[in-house]
Structures are given as structure tokens and as C-alpha cells.
Design a protein around this motif. Structure first.
Motif, PDB file in Angstrom:
ATOM      1  N   GLU A 236       0.817  -1.215   0.000  1.00 44.13           N
ATOM      2  CA  GLU A 236       0.000   0.000   0.000  1.00 44.13           C
ATOM      3  C   GLU A 236       0.854   1.271   0.000  1.00 44.13           C
ATOM      4  OE1 GLU A 236      -2.916  -0.187   3.123  1.00 44.13           O
ATOM      5  OE2 GLU A 236      -3.336  -2.299   2.735  1.00 44.13           O
ATOM      6  N   CYS A 237       1.905   1.308   0.849  1.00 47.28           N
ATOM      7  CA  CYS A 237       2.736   2.525   0.920  1.00 47.28           C
ATOM      8  C   CYS A 237       4.181   2.291   0.488  1.00 47.28           C
ATOM      9  CB  CYS A 237       2.698   3.103   2.338  1.00 47.28           C
ATOM     10  SG  CYS A 237       3.616   2.137   3.572  1.00 47.28           S
ATOM     11  N   GLY A 238       4.556   1.021   0.255  1.00 45.13           N
ATOM     12  CA  GLY A 238       5.909   0.715  -0.207  1.00 45.13           C
ATOM     13  C   GLY A 238       6.941   0.569   0.893  1.00 45.13           C
ATOM     14  N   CYS A 239       6.526   0.753   2.161  1.00 46.05           N
ATOM     15  CA  CYS A 239       7.475   0.637   3.281  1.00 46.05           C
ATOM     16  C   CYS A 239       7.989  -0.793   3.402  1.00 46.05           C
ATOM     17  CB  CYS A 239       6.798   1.064   4.574  1.00 46.05           C
ATOM     18  SG  CYS A 239       7.798   0.853   6.060  1.00 46.05           S
ATOM     19  N   GLU A 240       9.268  -0.923   3.743  1.00 42.76           N
ATOM     20  CA  GLU A 240       9.856  -2.230   3.996  1.00 42.76           C
ATOM     21  C   GLU A 240      10.417  -2.276   5.413  1.00 42.76           C
ATOM     22  OE1 GLU A 240      12.694  -3.508   1.134  1.00 42.76           O
ATOM     23  OE2 GLU A 240      11.225  -3.685  -0.494  1.00 42.76           O
ATOM     24  N   GLU A 241      10.279  -3.425   6.059  1.00 46.66           N
ATOM     25  CA  GLU A 241      10.763  -3.629   7.419  1.00 46.66           C
ATOM     26  C   GLU A 241      11.441  -4.992   7.489  1.00 46.66           C
ATOM     27  OE1 GLU A 241       8.938  -3.483  12.002  1.00 46.66           O
ATOM     28  OE2 GLU A 241       7.616  -3.811  10.288  1.00 46.66           O
ATOM     29  N   ARG A 242      12.540  -5.075   8.197  1.00 43.28           N
ATOM     30  CA  ARG A 242      13.190  -6.378   8.371  1.00 43.28           C
ATOM     31  C   ARG A 242      12.199  -7.335   9.035  1.00 43.28           C
ATOM     32  NH1 ARG A 242      17.627  -6.585  11.978  1.00 43.28           N
ATOM     33  NH2 ARG A 242      18.034  -8.646  11.106  1.00 43.28           N
ATOM     34  N   ALA A 243      12.137  -8.563   8.523  1.00 39.89           N
ATOM     35  CA  ALA A 243      11.194  -9.544   9.061  1.00 39.89           C
ATOM     36  C   ALA A 243      11.442  -9.783  10.546  1.00 39.89           C
ATOM     37  CB  ALA A 243      11.306 -10.848   8.277  1.00 39.89           C
ATOM     38  N   GLU A 244      12.702  -9.873  10.931  1.00 40.52           N
ATOM     39  CA  GLU A 244      13.024 -10.109  12.334  1.00 40.52           C
ATOM     40  C   GLU A 244      12.540  -8.958  13.209  1.00 40.52           C
ATOM     41  OE1 GLU A 244      17.129 -10.008  14.769  1.00 40.52           O
ATOM     42  OE2 GLU A 244      17.012 -11.646  13.315  1.00 40.52           O
ATOM     43  N   THR A 245      12.715  -7.715  12.729  1.00 41.73           N
ATOM     44  CA  THR A 245      12.256  -6.548  13.469  1.00 41.73           C
ATOM     45  C   THR A 245      10.740  -6.548  13.611  1.00 41.73           C
ATOM     46  OG1 THR A 245      14.137  -5.273  12.601  1.00 41.73           O
ATOM     47  CG2 THR A 245      12.310  -4.023  13.553  1.00 41.73           C
ATOM     48  N   ALA A 246      10.043  -6.931  12.546  1.00 47.95           N
ATOM     49  CA  ALA A 246       8.581  -6.980  12.591  1.00 47.95           C
ATOM     50  C   ALA A 246       8.104  -8.030  13.579  1.00 47.95           C
ATOM     51  CB  ALA A 246       8.033  -7.276  11.193  1.00 47.95           C
ATOM     52  N   ILE A 247       8.731  -9.198  13.592  1.00 48.18           N
ATOM     53  CA  ILE A 247       8.350 -10.266  14.518  1.00 48.18           C
ATOM     54  C   ILE A 247       8.524  -9.804  15.962  1.00 48.18           C
ATOM     55  CG2 ILE A 247       9.046 -12.548  15.375  1.00 48.18           C
ATOM     56  CD1 ILE A 247       9.659 -13.255  12.403  1.00 48.18           C
ATOM     57  N   VAL A 248       9.628  -9.140  16.245  1.00 54.52           N
ATOM     58  CA  VAL A 248       9.878  -8.623  17.588  1.00 54.52           C
ATOM     59  C   VAL A 248       8.828  -7.566  17.948  1.00 54.52           C
ATOM     60  CG1 VAL A 248      11.491  -7.246  18.970  1.00 54.52           C
ATOM     61  CG2 VAL A 248      12.343  -9.160  17.603  1.00 54.52           C
ATOM     62  N   ARG A 249       8.485  -6.710  16.979  1.00 55.27           N
ATOM     63  CA  ARG A 249       7.475  -5.670  17.222  1.00 55.27           C
ATOM     64  C   ARG A 249       6.136  -6.292  17.585  1.00 55.27           C
ATOM     65  NH1 ARG A 249       3.967  -3.249  13.575  1.00 55.27           N
ATOM     66  NH2 ARG A 249       5.127  -3.979  11.746  1.00 55.27           N
ATOM     67  N   TRP A 250       5.732  -7.338  16.889  1.00 54.36           N
ATOM     68  CA  TRP A 250       4.451  -7.979  17.182  1.00 54.36           C
ATOM     69  C   TRP A 250       4.474  -8.671  18.544  1.00 54.36           C
ATOM     70  CZ3 TRP A 250       5.184  -9.984  11.632  1.00 54.36           C
ATOM     71  CH2 TRP A 250       4.744  -9.010  10.726  1.00 54.36           C
ATOM     72  N   ALA A 251       5.613  -9.233  18.913  1.00 55.62           N
ATOM     73  CA  ALA A 251       5.725  -9.860  20.241  1.00 55.62           C
ATOM     74  C   ALA A 251       5.561  -8.814  21.341  1.00 55.62           C
ATOM     75  CB  ALA A 251       7.066 -10.571  20.378  1.00 55.62           C
ATOM     76  N   VAL A 252       6.166  -7.642  21.152  1.00 58.38           N
ATOM     77  CA  VAL A 252       6.042  -6.552  22.126  1.00 58.38           C
ATOM     78  C   VAL A 252       4.596  -6.071  22.198  1.00 58.38           C
ATOM     79  CG1 VAL A 252       6.704  -4.166  22.604  1.00 58.38           C
ATOM     80  CG2 VAL A 252       8.445  -5.828  21.936  1.00 58.38           C
ATOM     81  N   GLU A 253       3.943  -5.943  21.042  1.00 57.42           N
ATOM     82  CA  GLU A 253       2.543  -5.523  21.028  1.00 57.42           C
ATOM     83  C   GLU A 253       1.664  -6.524  21.763  1.00 57.42           C
ATOM     84  OE1 GLU A 253       1.067  -4.682  17.158  1.00 57.42           O
ATOM     85  OE2 GLU A 253       2.315  -2.892  16.879  1.00 57.42           O
ATOM     86  N   LEU A 254       1.921  -7.799  21.552  1.00 57.76           N
ATOM     87  CA  LEU A 254       1.144  -8.833  22.236  1.00 57.76           C
ATOM     88  C   LEU A 254       1.262  -8.697  23.748  1.00 57.76           C
ATOM     89  CD1 LEU A 254       1.554 -12.213  20.285  1.00 57.76           C
ATOM     90  CD2 LEU A 254      -0.568 -11.220  21.156  1.00 57.76           C
ATOM     91  N   GLN A 255       2.481  -8.474  24.229  1.00 56.08           N
ATOM     92  CA  GLN A 255       2.678  -8.347  25.667  1.00 56.08           C
ATOM     93  C   GLN A 255       2.031  -7.079  26.212  1.00 56.08           C
ATOM     94  OE1 GLN A 255       5.034 -10.844  27.880  1.00 56.08           O
ATOM     95  NE2 GLN A 255       2.969 -10.234  28.410  1.00 56.08           N
ATOM     96  N   LEU A 256       2.051  -5.998  25.405  1.00 54.74           N
ATOM     97  CA  LEU A 256       1.382  -4.765  25.806  1.00 54.74           C
ATOM     98  C   LEU A 256      -0.129  -4.972  25.916  1.00 54.74           C
ATOM     99  CD1 LEU A 256       3.204  -2.035  23.690  1.00 54.74           C
ATOM    100  CD2 LEU A 256       2.962  -2.005  26.161  1.00 54.74           C
ATOM    101  N   LEU A 257      -0.691  -5.661  24.931  1.00 56.16           N
ATOM    102  CA  LEU A 257      -2.132  -5.859  24.898  1.00 56.16           C
ATOM    103  C   LEU A 257      -2.605  -6.887  25.921  1.00 56.16           C
ATOM    104  CD1 LEU A 257      -2.682  -5.852  21.026  1.00 56.16           C
ATOM    105  CD2 LEU A 257      -3.316  -4.048  22.627  1.00 56.16           C
TER     106      LEU A 257
END
Length: 314
Positions: A236-257
Motif C-alpha cells: 500500500e505505501c511501499g514501506c519495507e521492514e526487516r522480518a526479524e524486526t517486525a516479529i519482535v514488534r508484534w511480540a512486544v505488542e502482544l505483551q502490551l495488549l
């Protein structure tokens, strides 16, 4: 996109906004948090023009007796400590009977001078208690260039966008200095910083099952993403993120939620709609977090990237 440091409740609401329908009042609350943080980002860019010797602290939350007070930015230079209250209000307003009233809606806004005075008085008291001899002064900064205040009395501690560059130049011409007392005070303020705790009563009732699953884009928040080798690419916007960084981000979000839930590789996999193999998720989490257990019941101790006071010495 807001780039500043979010409080924990701000992080939780952003994570929820992408995967859950927030009530209207929480949508407005989140928009106000975003706008406030965006204003602080803009003011940070203004202060980057400072060349005089100084200590700068941002997002300081201090305790006085049983109460807390928040300071958006705090500048130490010479014999002064300058407290800033940043407001990102836009549009035309009128100063009337000590209130700031929107000319468009007629809605009265709480005068930020009151909050500023409270912070100045409280900080002055703490500094004297700690044995520091600094003059504490305050400024309210209206950072939105579209903001205009009619009938503002002369002498108010307000700074408007057209004044900011000249104000910074005046500070730079001032023979400011910092010494050991400034450094000690800066370190003490950092040590006494009290991050705000989450008021969970503000949040709607949600469950893992009700949350939208998938790989959200870190930039636009959309779910039109694809795994491309070692990266996650947003279509949609063309942004790219390292897969490992994204996985870590989702783990942090899960713990926050879900702060009481044990975060496992399989749970993170379910969160991102199983777009990664569990083994790949496990390898990423093991690199960044402490693993508890070695069997199928193994989980990770996730320490969210808690907001901290930011500081700099020049």
C-alpha cells in the motif's frame, strides 16, 4: 506518522486501533495524543537550533508528595531552568476572561498557563528541597503555525511560531554555560522520572480472538503486506521492514495488549496470521528475549520498549 516517544497507554491504543474498532471517545483521545506528540516533535526540531551550552530534557514526569506533574521539555542553561508546555492547537482563538476560546466552535479551552504555573511552582520547590539554586521560568509554546490568539494581553508567557527562531537566536547570543550542578540536576531529574502507569479502566474489553490477525505495516498501519525474503513489504505505501524486526514488534505488542499472557512463538505466529514458520519466529524471539523452558511450552520474557525520559547535554 508520529515519531516521538509514546507513553504505554499511547502504544496500546495504537496497537488496538489497527486490530480492533475503538469507541469514538477513545478515537478522539488517541487523536489528541498523536497531535500532542506531533507538536512535541515539531518543538524538538526548533530546539535543535540551540548552540548555547545547555542540558535539555524531554517528557519529564515528577512526583511531589502524592501528586505528579508532567513537563513537556525542560532546558537548563546558565542560572535558569526553563519549563515548556507545548500546545499543538490550530485555528483562531480568543483570549477572554482568562480562558482561551475557539472562535469557530465557541468551545473554551483550559488555559495552559495554569498547568505551566503549577509545574514551575512544583519544580522550584523540588529544586530548593534538593539544594539547587536555579531560577525556574516557564513558557507555553503554541507550535502549530495556523494558531492565532486574538486579544492576548501583553506579558503572557506565550511563544508563537513566528517568534521561535528569534527566541532561539536570543538564547544562543546569551552567554549560557553548564557546569557540574547542571549535570547533577539533569541526572537527578532522570532518576526521579516516574513513567505513567496504564489506567486499564480506559480501555475497551477485547480478547485475542476478536483482534484482527495479520502483518500490519509499521508505517501506514495497513495489512496489505507480503513477506519478501528477509523483509516485510507493504504493497500500500511501499514501506519495507526487516522480518526479524517486525516479529519482535508484534511480540512486544502482544505483551502490551495482554500483559498476563505468556508469549510463545506459536502465539506470535497466530497474531501475524501464520505468515511465518514457527521455527523462524522462535529464532527471532530467542535473539532478543529471554526464553523460559525448553519444551513445547517454552515462552519468552518480553520487556516492552518502555518510554524513557530523553535528554541531551551540549
Amino acid at each position: 506518522m508520529v515519531n516521538g516517544v509514546k507513553t504505554e497507554i499511547h502504544q496500546i491504543l495504537h496497537a488496538l486501533e489497527r486490530r480492533f474498532v475503538l469507541p469514538t471517545e477513545l478515537q478522539s483521545y488517541l487523536a489528541n495524543l498523536d497531535r500532542g506528540l506531533g507538536g512535541e516533535d515539531c518543538f524538538r526540531e526548533v530546539l535543535e537550533g540551540l548552540t548555547c551550552a545547555h542540558v535539555l530534557l524531554r517528557d519529564v514526569r515528577l512526583r511531589l508528595d502524592a501528586n505528579f506533574f508532567q513537563i513537556d521539555a525542560l532546558l537548563l542553561t546558565g542560572k535558569q531552568v526553563i519549563v515548556f508546555e507545548v500546545k499543538n492547537w490550530g485555528g483562531a482563538f480568543e483570549y477572554a476572561d482568562g480562558q482561551i476560546v475557539s472562535k469557530k466552535s465557541g468551545k473554551p479551552y483550559k488555559n495552559p498557563r495554569e498547568q505551566l504555573n503549577r509545574c514551575v511552582v512544583n519544580l522550584q520547590y523540588l529544586l530548593k528541597t534538593w539544594g539547587f539554586d536555579f531560577e525556574v521560568v516557564g513558557r507555553v509554546v503554541f507550535i502549530d503555525p495556523t494558531f492565532y490568539l486574538y486579544n492576548a494581553p501583553i506579558g503572557l508567557p506565550f511563544l508563537f511560531v513566528p517568534e521561535l527562531n528569534e527566541w532561539v537566536k536570543a538564547l544562543n547570543r546569551f552567554d549560557g554555560w553548564i557546569g557540574e550542578s547542571h549535570r547533577r540536576l539533569g541526572e537527578l531529574l532522570v532518576a526521579r522520572h516516574c513513567p505513567a502507569k496504564v489506567d486499564y479502566d480506559l480501555l475497551p474489553v477485547y480478547t485475542f480472538k476478536k483482534l484482527k490477525k495479520g502483518m500490519d505495516c509499521q508505517n501506514c498501519g495497513g495489512f496489505g503486506t507480503r513477506v519478501a525474503g528477509q523483509r516485510v513489504r507493504c504493497l500500500e505505501c511501499g514501506c519495507e521492514e526487516r522480518a526479524e524486526t517486525a516479529i519482535v514488534r508484534w511480540a512486544v505488542e502482544l505483551q502490551l495488549l495482554f500483559p498476563k499472557v505468556k508469549v510463545t512463538s506459536r502465539l506470535v505466529g497466530d497474531f501475524c496470521d501464520n505468515q511465518f514458520e514457527v521455527r523462524r519466529i522462535h529464532r527471532s524471539l530467542r535473539k532478543h528475549f529471554e526464553q523460559m523452558g525448553t519444551t513445547k511450552g517454552a515462552y519468552f520474557i518480553i520487556r516492552p520498549f518502555a518510554p524513557k525520559i530523553t535528554s541531551e547535554m551540549v
